[in-house]
Design a protein around this motif. Structure first.
Motif, PDB file in Angstrom:
ATOM      1  N   GLU A  18       0.858  -1.177   0.000  1.00  0.00           N
ATOM      2  CA  GLU A  18       0.000   0.000   0.000  1.00  0.00           C
ATOM      3  C   GLU A  18       0.899   1.233   0.000  1.00  0.00           C
ATOM      4  O   GLU A  18       1.846   1.309   0.785  1.00  0.00           O
ATOM      5  CB  GLU A  18      -0.881   0.040   1.248  1.00  0.00           C
ATOM      6  CG  GLU A  18      -1.883  -1.069   1.337  1.00  0.00           C
ATOM      7  CD  GLU A  18      -2.694  -1.012   2.613  1.00  0.00           C
ATOM      8  OE1 GLU A  18      -3.820  -1.517   2.588  1.00  0.00           O
ATOM      9  OE2 GLU A  18      -2.208  -0.482   3.629  1.00  0.00           O
ATOM     10  N   ILE A  19       0.603   2.168  -0.896  1.00  0.00           N
ATOM     11  CA  ILE A  19       1.382   3.398  -0.952  1.00  0.00           C
ATOM     12  C   ILE A  19       0.437   4.591  -1.093  1.00  0.00           C
ATOM     13  O   ILE A  19      -0.720   4.434  -1.464  1.00  0.00           O
ATOM     14  CB  ILE A  19       2.393   3.414  -2.120  1.00  0.00           C
ATOM     15  CG1 ILE A  19       1.672   3.356  -3.475  1.00  0.00           C
ATOM     16  CG2 ILE A  19       3.418   2.310  -1.995  1.00  0.00           C
ATOM     17  CD1 ILE A  19       2.554   3.699  -4.654  1.00  0.00           C
ATOM     18  N   ILE A  20       0.973   5.745  -0.799  1.00  0.00           N
ATOM     19  CA  ILE A  20       0.265   6.993  -1.055  1.00  0.00           C
ATOM     20  C   ILE A  20       1.252   7.895  -1.782  1.00  0.00           C
ATOM     21  O   ILE A  20       2.374   8.068  -1.336  1.00  0.00           O
ATOM     22  CB  ILE A  20      -0.270   7.637   0.253  1.00  0.00           C
ATOM     23  CG1 ILE A  20      -1.100   8.883  -0.029  1.00  0.00           C
ATOM     24  CG2 ILE A  20       0.829   7.953   1.218  1.00  0.00           C
ATOM     25  CD1 ILE A  20      -2.468   8.586  -0.528  1.00  0.00           C
ATOM     26  N   LYS A  21       0.849   8.372  -2.935  1.00  0.00           N
ATOM     27  CA  LYS A  21       1.764   9.198  -3.735  1.00  0.00           C
ATOM     28  C   LYS A  21       1.858  10.622  -3.206  1.00  0.00           C
ATOM     29  O   LYS A  21       2.891  11.245  -3.297  1.00  0.00           O
ATOM     30  CB  LYS A  21       1.326   9.203  -5.195  1.00  0.00           C
ATOM     31  CG  LYS A  21       1.513   7.850  -5.830  1.00  0.00           C
ATOM     32  CD  LYS A  21       1.827   7.960  -7.271  1.00  0.00           C
ATOM     33  CE  LYS A  21       2.043   6.545  -7.778  1.00  0.00           C
ATOM     34  NZ  LYS A  21       2.840   6.434  -8.890  1.00  0.00           N
ATOM     35  N   ASP A  22       0.752  11.150  -2.660  1.00  0.00           N
ATOM     36  CA  ASP A  22       0.761  12.527  -2.185  1.00  0.00           C
ATOM     37  C   ASP A  22       0.042  12.604  -0.841  1.00  0.00           C
ATOM     38  O   ASP A  22      -1.188  12.594  -0.781  1.00  0.00           O
ATOM     39  CB  ASP A  22       0.086  13.441  -3.216  1.00  0.00           C
ATOM     40  CG  ASP A  22       0.183  14.910  -2.863  1.00  0.00           C
ATOM     41  OD1 ASP A  22       0.821  15.249  -1.835  1.00  0.00           O
ATOM     42  OD2 ASP A  22      -0.382  15.728  -3.604  1.00  0.00           O
ATOM     43  N   LYS A  23       0.815  12.704   0.227  1.00  0.00           N
ATOM     44  CA  LYS A  23       0.214  12.758   1.565  1.00  0.00           C
ATOM     45  C   LYS A  23      -0.595  14.034   1.771  1.00  0.00           C
ATOM     46  O   LYS A  23      -1.456  14.093   2.635  1.00  0.00           O
ATOM     47  CB  LYS A  23       1.281  12.618   2.639  1.00  0.00           C
ATOM     48  CG  LYS A  23       2.280  13.736   2.675  1.00  0.00           C
ATOM     49  CD  LYS A  23       3.361  13.474   3.684  1.00  0.00           C
ATOM     50  CE  LYS A  23       4.422  14.563   3.591  1.00  0.00           C
ATOM     51  NZ  LYS A  23       5.586  14.243   4.375  1.00  0.00           N
ATOM     52  N   ASN A  24      -0.348  15.052   0.955  1.00  0.00           N
ATOM     53  CA  ASN A  24      -1.116  16.291   1.082  1.00  0.00           C
ATOM     54  C   ASN A  24      -2.596  16.086   0.755  1.00  0.00           C
ATOM     55  O   ASN A  24      -3.443  16.827   1.253  1.00  0.00           O
ATOM     56  CB  ASN A  24      -0.519  17.389   0.201  1.00  0.00           C
ATOM     57  CG  ASN A  24       0.816  17.854   0.748  1.00  0.00           C
ATOM     58  OD1 ASN A  24       0.981  18.004   1.958  1.00  0.00           O
ATOM     59  ND2 ASN A  24       1.774  18.055  -0.130  1.00  0.00           N
ATOM     60  N   PHE A 121       0.534  -0.051   4.847  1.00  0.00           N
ATOM     61  CA  PHE A 121       1.147   1.255   5.055  1.00  0.00           C
ATOM     62  C   PHE A 121       1.015   1.626   6.530  1.00  0.00           C
ATOM     63  O   PHE A 121      -0.047   1.486   7.124  1.00  0.00           O
ATOM     64  CB  PHE A 121       0.442   2.288   4.167  1.00  0.00           C
ATOM     65  CG  PHE A 121       1.121   3.611   4.111  1.00  0.00           C
ATOM     66  CD1 PHE A 121       2.134   3.835   3.192  1.00  0.00           C
ATOM     67  CD2 PHE A 121       0.752   4.642   4.963  1.00  0.00           C
ATOM     68  CE1 PHE A 121       2.762   5.063   3.122  1.00  0.00           C
ATOM     69  CE2 PHE A 121       1.376   5.871   4.906  1.00  0.00           C
ATOM     70  CZ  PHE A 121       2.386   6.086   3.983  1.00  0.00           C
ATOM     71  N   ASP A 122       2.089   2.113   7.129  1.00  0.00           N
ATOM     72  CA  ASP A 122       2.070   2.536   8.526  1.00  0.00           C
ATOM     73  C   ASP A 122       1.574   3.975   8.585  1.00  0.00           C
ATOM     74  O   ASP A 122       2.255   4.894   8.119  1.00  0.00           O
ATOM     75  CB  ASP A 122       3.474   2.416   9.123  1.00  0.00           C
ATOM     76  CG  ASP A 122       3.523   2.782  10.591  1.00  0.00           C
ATOM     77  OD1 ASP A 122       2.446   2.962  11.213  1.00  0.00           O
ATOM     78  OD2 ASP A 122       4.642   2.907  11.135  1.00  0.00           O
ATOM     79  N   LEU A 123       0.403   4.174   9.159  1.00  0.00           N
ATOM     80  CA  LEU A 123      -0.204   5.504   9.229  1.00  0.00           C
ATOM     81  C   LEU A 123       0.326   6.354  10.383  1.00  0.00           C
ATOM     82  O   LEU A 123       0.101   7.562  10.406  1.00  0.00           O
ATOM     83  CB  LEU A 123      -1.723   5.384   9.347  1.00  0.00           C
ATOM     84  CG  LEU A 123      -2.440   4.803   8.135  1.00  0.00           C
ATOM     85  CD1 LEU A 123      -3.919   4.616   8.428  1.00  0.00           C
ATOM     86  CD2 LEU A 123      -2.260   5.695   6.928  1.00  0.00           C
ATOM     87  N   GLU A 124       1.033   5.751  11.320  1.00  0.00           N
ATOM     88  CA  GLU A 124       1.486   6.491  12.503  1.00  0.00           C
ATOM     89  C   GLU A 124       2.377   7.696  12.157  1.00  0.00           C
ATOM     90  O   GLU A 124       2.172   8.779  12.703  1.00  0.00           O
ATOM     91  CB  GLU A 124       2.203   5.539  13.481  1.00  0.00           C
ATOM     92  CG  GLU A 124       2.442   6.135  14.833  1.00  0.00           C
ATOM     93  CD  GLU A 124       1.166   6.542  15.576  1.00  0.00           C
ATOM     94  OE1 GLU A 124       1.253   7.474  16.394  1.00  0.00           O
ATOM     95  OE2 GLU A 124       0.094   5.952  15.347  1.00  0.00           O
ATOM     96  N   PRO A 125       3.352   7.571  11.247  1.00  0.00           N
ATOM     97  CA  PRO A 125       4.149   8.752  10.890  1.00  0.00           C
ATOM     98  C   PRO A 125       3.313   9.882  10.285  1.00  0.00           C
ATOM     99  O   PRO A 125       3.583  11.061  10.541  1.00  0.00           O
ATOM    100  CB  PRO A 125       5.170   8.222   9.873  1.00  0.00           C
ATOM    101  CG  PRO A 125       5.277   6.777  10.164  1.00  0.00           C
ATOM    102  CD  PRO A 125       3.907   6.360  10.636  1.00  0.00           C
ATOM    103  N   LEU A 126       2.278   9.535   9.503  1.00  0.00           N
ATOM    104  CA  LEU A 126       1.386  10.558   8.955  1.00  0.00           C
ATOM    105  C   LEU A 126       0.636  11.272  10.071  1.00  0.00           C
ATOM    106  O   LEU A 126       0.491  12.498  10.052  1.00  0.00           O
ATOM    107  CB  LEU A 126       0.364   9.935   7.997  1.00  0.00           C
ATOM    108  CG  LEU A 126       0.778   9.677   6.570  1.00  0.00           C
ATOM    109  CD1 LEU A 126      -0.379   9.060   5.792  1.00  0.00           C
ATOM    110  CD2 LEU A 126       1.250  10.925   5.880  1.00  0.00           C
ATOM    111  N   PHE A 127       0.149  10.509  11.034  1.00  0.00           N
ATOM    112  CA  PHE A 127      -0.555  11.081  12.166  1.00  0.00           C
ATOM    113  C   PHE A 127       0.348  12.039  12.937  1.00  0.00           C
ATOM    114  O   PHE A 127      -0.035  13.171  13.237  1.00  0.00           O
ATOM    115  CB  PHE A 127      -1.081   9.965  13.083  1.00  0.00           C
ATOM    116  CG  PHE A 127      -1.682  10.458  14.367  1.00  0.00           C
ATOM    117  CD1 PHE A 127      -2.914  11.095  14.365  1.00  0.00           C
ATOM    118  CD2 PHE A 127      -1.016  10.292  15.569  1.00  0.00           C
ATOM    119  CE1 PHE A 127      -3.473  11.553  15.551  1.00  0.00           C
ATOM    120  CE2 PHE A 127      -1.568  10.748  16.751  1.00  0.00           C
ATOM    121  CZ  PHE A 127      -2.797  11.383  16.747  1.00  0.00           C
ATOM    122  N   GLU A 128       1.560  11.585  13.247  1.00  0.00           N
ATOM    123  CA  GLU A 128       2.497  12.420  14.004  1.00  0.00           C
ATOM    124  C   GLU A 128       2.851  13.698  13.241  1.00  0.00           C
ATOM    125  O   GLU A 128       2.924  14.781  13.836  1.00  0.00           O
ATOM    126  CB  GLU A 128       3.753  11.614  14.340  1.00  0.00           C
ATOM    127  CG  GLU A 128       3.487  10.523  15.357  1.00  0.00           C
ATOM    128  CD  GLU A 128       4.647   9.557  15.536  1.00  0.00           C
ATOM    129  OE1 GLU A 128       5.716   9.770  14.903  1.00  0.00           O
ATOM    130  OE2 GLU A 128       4.490   8.596  16.302  1.00  0.00           O
TER     131      GLU A 128
END
Length: 163
Positions: A18-24, A121-128
């Motif tokens: 699982e990937i995300i190309k644009d976290k924005n 995909f690890d969502l924790e870094p996005l949350f932080e």
């Protein structure tokens, strides 16, 4: 036991990621929903849920393939490969593929494909990262003053946003 030598066998370990190309995209979705926060909600949990929901909307699942080229000795007329042990991990057999070269139809190779599983995909870094953005965001500060004038009531929210 009769053996068949098979040269240049391609062994693939196929993994879904699982990937995300644009976290924005995720951050923008969450920002739109921040205005809907009400006094009764636990803010950090709501943000975590919004990030997860937005990620599920914007994520892409890609195939990651690791290729190993080897020579095999197989028992004649049998293909008993049920699993592959590679780099200390065991991968179950998925399928066999025979590939013929389009330019040279007399050249073909067998590929054994093994299931490398799925990497979430690890969502924790996005949350932080988003929490750090919110701490500096003037719009969030205004919402916080309006909806929680005495400060957050939830201990975790206090620890995250007020320390």
């Amino acid at each position: 036991m009769d053996q068949n030598r098979v040269d240049h066998v391609r062994v693939y370990i196929s993994t879904e990621k699982e990937i995300i190309k644009d976290k924005n995209l995720i951050f923008n979705d969450v920002k739109k929903n921040i205005n809907k926060l009400n006094k009764g909600l636990i803010v950090h949990t709501t943000i975590r849920n919004e990030i997860r929901e937005s990620f599920n909307k914007h994520k892409q699942v890609v195939q990651d393939v690791k290729v190993v080229l080897i020579d095999l000795n197989l028992p004649r007329n049998e293909f008993p490969i049920d699993e592959l042990e590679c780099e200390g991990k065991i991968y179950p057999f998925l399928k066999t593929r025979l590939t013929v070269n389009k330019d040279h139809s007399d050249y073909a190779y067998i590929a054994y494909i093994f299931d490398g599983g799925k990497e979430n995909f690890d969502l924790e870094p996005l949350f932080e990262e988003y929490i750090e953005i919110l701490k500096k965001d003037e719009e969030f500060a205004a919402i916080k003053k309006t909806k929680w004038p005495e400060g957050f009531t939830n201990k975790c929210d206090k620890k995250i946003f007020e320390e």
